[in-house]
Every structure is written in C-alpha cells, then in structure tokens.
Write a protein that holds these residues in place. Structure first.
Motif, mmCIF file in Angstrom:
data_model
loop_
_atom_site.group_PDB
_atom_site.id
_atom_site.type_symbol
_atom_site.label_atom_id
_atom_site.label_comp_id
_atom_site.label_asym_id
_atom_site.label_seq_id
_atom_site.Cartn_x
_atom_site.Cartn_y
_atom_site.Cartn_z
ATOM 1 N N SER A 422 0.828 -1.209 0.000
ATOM 2 C CA SER A 422 0.000 0.000 0.000
ATOM 3 C C SER A 422 0.862 1.259 0.000
ATOM 4 O O SER A 422 0.524 2.263 -0.643
ATOM 5 C CB SER A 422 -0.932 -0.007 1.217
ATOM 6 O OG SER A 422 -1.811 -1.120 1.173
ATOM 7 N N ARG A 437 -3.576 1.559 -6.904
ATOM 8 C CA ARG A 437 -4.019 0.862 -5.695
ATOM 9 C C ARG A 437 -3.946 -0.630 -5.908
ATOM 10 O O ARG A 437 -3.761 -1.117 -7.048
ATOM 11 C CB ARG A 437 -5.454 1.266 -5.348
ATOM 12 C CG ARG A 437 -6.473 0.959 -6.442
ATOM 13 C CD ARG A 437 -7.895 1.233 -6.002
ATOM 14 N NE ARG A 437 -8.850 1.049 -7.086
ATOM 15 C CZ ARG A 437 -9.326 -0.130 -7.484
ATOM 16 N NH1 ARG A 437 -8.912 -1.254 -6.892
ATOM 17 N NH2 ARG A 437 -10.200 -0.206 -8.474
ATOM 18 N N ASP A 512 -6.903 -5.861 -1.898
ATOM 19 C CA ASP A 512 -7.375 -4.889 -0.919
ATOM 20 C C ASP A 512 -8.620 -5.379 -0.190
ATOM 21 O O ASP A 512 -9.213 -4.636 0.594
ATOM 22 C CB ASP A 512 -7.677 -3.557 -1.616
ATOM 23 C CG ASP A 512 -7.429 -2.368 -0.700
ATOM 24 O OD1 ASP A 512 -6.545 -2.472 0.166
ATOM 25 O OD2 ASP A 512 -8.123 -1.344 -0.840
#
Length: 593
Positions: A422, A437, A512
């Motif tokens: 991240s 991301r 994620d």
C-alpha cells in the motif's frame, strides 16, 4: 527404525560403497560395548563390516554415525536413526498393567545447517564433501537453518501425513541425535509417556508436551478420541512453524460432541456483553493528554485576527486546488514503472466464488458462486512489481526497507506485507498524479481469468466439523506446488488469456479485500464481521493473511498450506480531465467553507 525384543541378538552389516569418499561407522546407544560398536564398524569406501550385539535393555535408543573428527557433521547430515527394544513380556503401566498399541509412528528430528551465499540463497554443491567447510562454519554458530522431521520439510504432512482412526492407539517414537526437543500433539496428549525412552521405568501419564534430550529417543502412547487433522510439532514453535519441525496426523471417525462442541459460531459481540468505554474526566487529565481547546479564551484574545487568518488560509487552499491538476499535468515526473505495462480489461460477466468465512445455521459452508460484472473497465498491471521498482520507493524513504537479493533486480519483489504494498501504491500515485491501488479480490479474479481456481470443497456432513477439516486438508495436499520456491524472472509462469504474466505462479498477490464472516441463514446474506487486519491473497490458491506478514509461512496456520511468496501488482484508476478535477476540488472546498 529397527525393532527387536529384549534378549534378542541383532546382527548388522554396515556397507560403505566404493563410490563414497569418506569413512563411516555406527554408534548404537542400545548396545553394550566401547563406543557403541563404533570402533568395530569403521569402514572406508569399498569396505563393509558386520557387528552382532545383544539387546539387554528395553527402550528406544538413538544410533548415529561417529567417525573421528567429523561426528557433528555426519549427525546433522542425517546419519542417525532409532532402535526400539521391546520388553519380552510387553509394555506395562506403573501398576504393571499391560499396555497395547495398534501402530507406530516414527519421528526422527533433524537439525540442518545449510550455508547461504552473499545474496541469502541456499548454496548447492557438486559433492557433499565440498560443503564441509561452509557447513561447519554455520554449525559452529549453533543456529540451525532448518529443524525437520524425517529428513526434510513436509516429509510427514500433506500426502505424506500419518493416518489413524478414532479408537486406535498409536505409539509415537521421537528421536533427536543432537539437540533437545519438546514434542507436542496439538489436540491430543501423551496418555503414557516414557520421556527418557526406557521401558523398565514406569511411564508418566497425561502429558501435554514431553522432553527428549539430545542424543536420545522417547516414546508416547495416545488413543485418538476425536477425528480431524492433528499437528504434531516440536513445541519450540519457532522451530515448528519457521524451520519445519511439524507433522500431521489425519484421523477419521465419528465426531463426539461430548468431548468438543462449538456452542456458538463466531459472531458479533452482543451490546450487553461489550466492554464499557471510559474516558478520563477533565479534572484527571495529565499534561501529556495534549492541548485543551478553550474557545472563549481565543475569542477574547483576538477574534478578529483569527478570522483574517482563516480567510487567507481558505483563499490559499482554493488557489492550490485550482492549480494542482494543472501542475500535476505539466510537471508530472517520470513514472516509477512502465505505464505501458498496464492493460485495460473490458467489464464483462465472470464467475466469482465469494471470499470469506460463510455459515448456515451455525455450520461452515462454501461461499456462494456468483456471476459478477465490474461497474467499469479494469486497468491493471501486466506484471508484478519488481525489486528494482520497489527499491526506488525505498531510496526515497517512502517504502519500508526489506531484505532483497542484491543481484535480482528484474524479478518480482517478494517478502512484502500489505502495508508495504500500500505504501508503494501511495508513492506511485504521488509521483505520477494518477491513482494506483491494490486490486480487490473480485478484480483480481476477473484479471486472472482461467488462472483463478474455484476450490469449492466436496459436500460433507455439516454436523461433523472433522469431515470439513479433512476434506479441505486433502484438497490442499493435492495441490501442485511450483518447483521453484524463490521468485522467478517475469514471464516464467506464462501469460494468461487476458495478457497478464505470472498469475498463480509462486508469487501470491495482495488484494485490498478484507476478511469477512457472512451468515446465510434465512436465505439471505448478512455480514457479521469484517476484519481488515486480514486480507485476501491470491495465487495458485486463495489464502488469507494478516496484513503485516511478509513471510507467509510465519502467518500460516498449523495444518494449512501457506503461500510461497507475497508480492503484488497494481490497478490504475482512469485519469480525470483537468477541468473535471478542478470542478471537483473547488466543490469540495466550497462545501467545507
């Protein structure tokens, strides 16, 4: 392991083939005579010798190779084993009652000392003799690189797991020729334990762990009372989990809820059971609690001045918001990685097995299989982030420094946590002005296409949790593992139908997506818990990993198959136009004004 009875004569022939390069012999701890027969069995390459000895003492005993000057090296190279001498009238408890067993499991524990090169990789040699100097240097530090059962990591797990049935009594014989160890059967006990391994001594009862001295063997009897997967470990858990000293026993039979029952499955904490939240009263706050805001005092000392300062600050922020997209467009720095490596995948329908822990009526079930369609096209990197790319982030103090091989700059970066990945995504976003991301698990599955595996478990009796454990364990054991365990250069594991490289190779990728528990009671889905401290990782199979873990074997469960390596690739958010960005930033500021 060799088995004889008390009073038997054992005749042993030791053969040293001419293709060998060094002398060998054997020291039998069970034998009576100088050096345990070592002086009478010393054979050079091309020789053999025969020794006969009488088994006078019942118990389990170590034997090992013991040539002068090289005893430790030969022992830690695996040249040892066990002899069991059974009492002529059988095993007995402390009161003289006969004891029986149905089968024997032999666990020979080895501590290995494998040299590494300057890049941290284990070295290989043309012959065992060439490794002698390097190995002894590692040995003298007394820190093993591996602690394993029966010669190698995984020798008694997966397809090689030991098997038993409920009601069977097994004898666990454990030897360690060099170091102390502490066997423990997770979920079981030592019903009867001869910790020192000598059957003339009364056994201890009901031990949770037992102690095996270096240079000796011990024995324990246990009758399995519940089915499931049992882990048998050296309860120096660092050595069990990190270095490999773990075995598994697969036990089949009927589940007994009188011995163990899940009264209620994991679920939300009821409000009446939640711990109270207490805040310190203002009178008891210390100086370290931080500054206290006194609005009246501020107004009295300079309200007009504060108003002017606030107006100027908002004006400056508004100007910055208007200029930021233009400056980002005009002065955008060189991308830290190849932007051309990002592929656009059209949004289309695909099958997705929901990730998480699902239950129905308090019993575990598989997540539902759904047909999904992403709300927009997906832009995702063709390959995984490399060592060289991650190193640039480290050099700018934007990413945590981790151990990486010095010579391997073009291979995927591995040994990264979710936080590390991240941090890299945030750094790239700042450098490029374009949002990067980690993908969600759904996005990864779409991108992986045929490389994404749907590992639905076979149907089992939901009232018997052991059936589900065994079924999942067998499925994990049947998985094919990559031959190479270290990260390989890009393209090694091929390209999938979407044009992405190395999916489902030996690098698992962080997503994620958070771990969730979901109830399917009453025909509807209800999320009962979301834990974002655990994330979904995807590769040759789906797994769940605590977000700060870098080495997956450290974060894996006792009877599971952890990923080989942890790495990542990124999703790129479509760039906004300058005008759209200006409008959005101005609107945000006006709402805050």
């Amino acid at each position: 392991m060799m088995v004889v009875h008390e009073g038997d004569y054992m005749e042993l022939t030791l053969v040293n083939p001419a293709t060998n390069a060094m002398p060998h012999n054997i020291d039998l701890h069970s034998a009576t005579g100088a050096l345990g027969g070592g002086a009478l069995t010393k054979v050079n390459p091309g020789e053999q010798a025969t020794l006969r000895w009488k088994a006078t003492r019942p118990g389990v005993f170590v034997y090992h190779c013991a040539p002068e000057g090289m005893i430790p090296w030969h022992v830690v190279s695996g040249m040892h084993g066990t002899v069991m001498v059974l009492p002529r009238d059988g095993l007995k408890d402390a009161e003289g009652k006969a004891l029986r067993y149905d089968k024997i499991f032999y666990i020979g524990e080895n501590d290995l000392y494998v040299p590494k090169d300057e890049n941290g990789k284990y070295k290989t040699y043309e012959t065992i003799g060439e490794s002698y100097a390097d190995t002894t240097e590692v040995m003298r530090k007394l820190i093993p690189t591996h602690v394993v059962f029966n010669g190698r990591v995984g020798s008694l797990t997966g397809k090689n797991a030991m098997t038993s049935k409920v009601g069977e009594t097994v004898m666990l014989v454990h030897s360690q020729a060099n170091r102390d160890t502490r066997p423990h059967l997770i979920g079981g006990h030592g019903d009867y334990v001869w910790e020192a391994g000598k059957f003339n001594n009364p056994p201890q009862k009901d031990l949770e762990s037992w102690f095996i001295r270096g240079g000796s063997a011990g024995a324990a009897l246990y009758t399995f009372r519940e089915p499931g997967i049992y882990a048998y470990v050296n309860h120096n858990l660092i050595e069990a989990v990190e270095l490999g000293a773990s075995a598994h026993i697969k036990v089949e039979g009927k589940w007994n809820e009188d011995l163990m029952k899940q009264v209620s499955p994991p679920g939300p904490i009821p409000p009446e059971s939640a711990p109270p939240t207490r805040w310190p009263s203002p009178a008891r706050r210390s100086r370290n609690d931080g500054p206290r805001f006194r609005p009246r005092a501020v107004a009295r000392r300079g309200g007009d001045l504060m108003l002017i300062i606030l107006i100027k600050m908002k004006t400056a922020m508004l100007a910055g918001a208007l200029a930021a997209p233009i400056l980002a467009t005009v002065f955008a720095p060189t991308p830290p990685h190849d932007q051309d490596g990002a592929l656009r995948l059209a949004s289309t329908s695909f099958s997705y097995r929901a990730a998480g822990d699902f239950s129905r009526n308090g019993r575990p079930v598989e997540g539902p299989l759904r047909e999904l369609r992403l709300p927009a096209d997906l832009i995702i990197m063709k390959r995984q982030i490399t060592v060289a790319e991650y190193t640039r982030c480290v050099d700018e103090a934007a990413c945590p420094r981790i151990a990486v091989p010095a010579a391997a700059q073009d291979v995927p970066i591995v040994g990264v946590s979710w936080h590390d990945a991240s941090a890299y995504a945030a750094w790239v976003s700042r450098k490029t002005g374009v949002t990067h991301r980690l993908p969600t698990d759904e996005e990864w599955t779409l991108a992986a296409a045929e490389k994404a595996r749907d590992e639905a478990m076979p149907l089992v009796d939901p009232s018997d949790p052991a059936q589900a454990w065994i079924a999942r364990y067998e499925a994990e054991s049947a998985r094919s593992r990559p031959v190479a365990t270290t990260a390989q250069p890009g393209g090694t594991f091929g390209t999938n139908s979407n044009g992405l490289d190395d999916l489902a190779g030996n690098v698992w990728e962080w997503t994620d997506s958070c771990f969730v528990r979901v109830s399917l009671d009453g025909g509807r889905e209800r999320v009962t818990n979301t834990n974002c401290g655990v994330r979904v990782v995807e590769g040759a199979h789906r797994s769940y990993m605590t977000d700060f873990i870098r080495d997956p074997k450290s974060g894996g469960c006792a009877a599971g198959v952890p990923p080989a390596n942890l790495g990542f690739r990124l999703v790129v958010e479509p760039s906004q136009s300058v005008a759209t960005s200006v409008v959005r930033n101005v609107a945000k500021l006006l709402r805050r004004a």
